[in-house]
Design an enzyme around this catalytic site. Sequence first.
Site, PDB file in Angstrom:
ATOM      1  N   ASP A  59      -0.980   4.956   7.881  1.00  0.00           N
ATOM      2  CA  ASP A  59      -0.981   6.215   8.624  1.00  0.00           C
ATOM      3  C   ASP A  59      -2.404   6.563   9.082  1.00  0.00           C
ATOM      4  O   ASP A  59      -2.605   7.530   9.816  1.00  0.00           O
ATOM      5  CB  ASP A  59      -0.311   7.350   7.841  1.00  0.00           C
ATOM      6  CG  ASP A  59      -0.997   7.652   6.531  1.00  0.00           C
ATOM      7  OD1 ASP A  59      -2.002   6.982   6.203  1.00  0.00           O
ATOM      8  OD2 ASP A  59      -0.533   8.565   5.816  1.00  0.00           O
ATOM      9  N   SER A  60      -3.379   5.723   8.704  1.00  0.00           N
ATOM     10  CA  SER A  60      -4.711   5.838   9.309  1.00  0.00           C
ATOM     11  C   SER A  60      -4.616   5.663  10.824  1.00  0.00           C
ATOM     12  O   SER A  60      -5.504   6.115  11.560  1.00  0.00           O
ATOM     13  CB  SER A  60      -5.668   4.789   8.717  1.00  0.00           C
ATOM     14  OG  SER A  60      -5.080   3.496   8.793  1.00  0.00           O
ATOM     15  N   ASP A  98       3.656   2.490   6.296  1.00  0.00           N
ATOM     16  CA  ASP A  98       3.180   3.641   5.513  1.00  0.00           C
ATOM     17  C   ASP A  98       4.090   4.847   5.761  1.00  0.00           C
ATOM     18  O   ASP A  98       4.213   5.292   6.914  1.00  0.00           O
ATOM     19  CB  ASP A  98       1.754   3.960   5.981  1.00  0.00           C
ATOM     20  CG  ASP A  98       0.848   4.411   4.870  1.00  0.00           C
ATOM     21  OD1 ASP A  98       1.321   4.550   3.722  1.00  0.00           O
ATOM     22  OD2 ASP A  98      -0.355   4.610   5.146  1.00  0.00           O
ATOM     23  N   LYS A 128       4.901   1.854   1.923  1.00  0.00           N
ATOM     24  CA  LYS A 128       3.863   2.362   1.014  1.00  0.00           C
ATOM     25  C   LYS A 128       3.969   3.875   0.941  1.00  0.00           C
ATOM     26  O   LYS A 128       4.284   4.522   1.948  1.00  0.00           O
ATOM     27  CB  LYS A 128       2.468   1.966   1.496  1.00  0.00           C
ATOM     28  CG  LYS A 128       1.335   2.522   0.621  1.00  0.00           C
ATOM     29  CD  LYS A 128      -0.009   1.929   0.955  1.00  0.00           C
ATOM     30  CE  LYS A 128      -0.759   2.610   2.046  1.00  0.00           C
ATOM     31  NZ  LYS A 128      -1.003   4.065   1.825  1.00  0.00           N
ATOM     32  N   GLU A 130       2.029   7.469  -1.188  1.00  0.00           N
ATOM     33  CA  GLU A 130       0.849   7.920  -1.915  1.00  0.00           C
ATOM     34  C   GLU A 130       1.215   8.757  -3.142  1.00  0.00           C
ATOM     35  O   GLU A 130       2.202   9.492  -3.114  1.00  0.00           O
ATOM     36  CB  GLU A 130      -0.044   8.780  -0.984  1.00  0.00           C
ATOM     37  CG  GLU A 130      -0.630   7.994   0.179  1.00  0.00           C
ATOM     38  CD  GLU A 130      -1.607   8.811   1.022  1.00  0.00           C
ATOM     39  OE1 GLU A 130      -1.888   9.976   0.688  1.00  0.00           O
ATOM     40  OE2 GLU A 130      -2.090   8.257   2.021  1.00  0.00           O
ATOM     41  N   GLU A 197      -7.858   3.577  -3.932  1.00  0.00           N
ATOM     42  CA  GLU A 197      -8.807   3.967  -2.873  1.00  0.00           C
ATOM     43  C   GLU A 197      -9.899   4.879  -3.431  1.00  0.00           C
ATOM     44  O   GLU A 197      -9.611   5.906  -4.066  1.00  0.00           O
ATOM     45  CB  GLU A 197      -8.070   4.686  -1.720  1.00  0.00           C
ATOM     46  CG  GLU A 197      -9.046   5.145  -0.629  1.00  0.00           C
ATOM     47  CD  GLU A 197      -8.416   5.533   0.702  1.00  0.00           C
ATOM     48  OE1 GLU A 197      -7.198   5.348   0.862  1.00  0.00           O
ATOM     49  OE2 GLU A 197      -9.157   6.029   1.569  1.00  0.00           O
TER      50      GLU A 197
HETATM   51  O1  KIV Z   1      -3.449   4.345   6.034  1.00  0.00           O
HETATM   52  C1  KIV Z   1      -4.167   3.403   5.644  1.00  0.00           C
HETATM   53  O2  KIV Z   1      -4.808   2.695   6.421  1.00  0.00           O
HETATM   54  C2  KIV Z   1      -4.243   3.178   4.198  1.00  0.00           C
HETATM   55  C3  KIV Z   1      -5.207   2.137   3.716  1.00  0.00           C
HETATM   56  C4  KIV Z   1      -6.567   2.657   3.759  1.00  0.00           C
HETATM   57  C5  KIV Z   1      -4.848   1.638   2.375  1.00  0.00           C
HETATM   58  O3  KIV Z   1      -3.564   3.816   3.467  1.00  0.00           O
END
Ligand code: KIV
Length: 303
Positions: A59-60, A98, A128, A130, A197
């Site tokens: 989600d970055s 994500d 993924k 969090e 992280e």
């Molecule tokens: O969203 C993302 O890019 C991440 C990574 C930094 C692990 O969660």
Amino acid sequence: MSAGSRVTPAPPAKRKAVTLSSLAEKKALGEPIVMVTAYDYPSAQVAEEAGVDLVLVGDSGAMTVLGYPSTVPVSLEEMLMLSAAARRGLSTPLLVGDLPFGSYEASDEQAIATAQRFVKDAGCDAVKLERGGVCAARAKAIVDAGIPVMGHVGLTPQTATALGGYRSQGRTAERAMQVLEDALALQEAGCFAIVFEAVPSEFTELVMPLIEVPVIGIGAGPATDGQVLVFHDLLGIYDGHAARFVKRYGDVRQAMIEGVEAFAREVRERRYPEPEHGYTMAPDEVARLRGLVSRLAADRAHA
Ligand code: KIV
């Protein structure tokens, strides 16, 4: 060597698709695991050709490709579109989608339904999420529904405000124990891997013996089983704030600016296009066309 005696080069060896068991095997053998983010077809193709093990549609991407100020606003539909594009560029690495903020926390049903969309609609192999706590329960529900889950602890950007901002986590023994508890809860929930992280390297080194699944670090020191960096950070494409753990392996943004500047200059100086960039017509067709155009021009002049 003459052209006639040239030997046809062997096709590149086909890499084996990465699986959950091949990742576990890498951990067991102590072979470092490589993950990068990707958010579209070309970045996924680059990750494929570079031979990484895992691709995360993080989600970055909210910040790096969609221009949001944080990861929080990105929608499920946007993440699915980015993930489906990445899928089309990949065949070997495991593809992890994500789950965006607000798409999985409310209930097990919501978490399962969202994870299923990443698999069914976008072709992801895994998802993924969090944090520990209630999110570990959501991870278990998704795993029980047959979808592999990667956990994420330490600095969890979706809840960065509650953590006091984008800052490293677990820097006192008590806070470090909370991060460890989150990691153990995600492991207990059945996660196949966990991202650490922005946690102290000493923390990672101390807790690694307790984590049985692969740990992928980003700002977590060298003791993890693997490392991940954001595609746009490592290649120098993103011009926003870079965290301490970012190492730049390229200056692609500058190369892109220079490329577009050169194009603009040549257009303005009428140096592009050159003859080889155009298409041609047979001379007799040009002659016929000239006649047809003059007739049309004359008709229009008299209309
Ligand atoms: O969203 C993302 O890019 C991440 C990574 C930094 C692990 O969660």
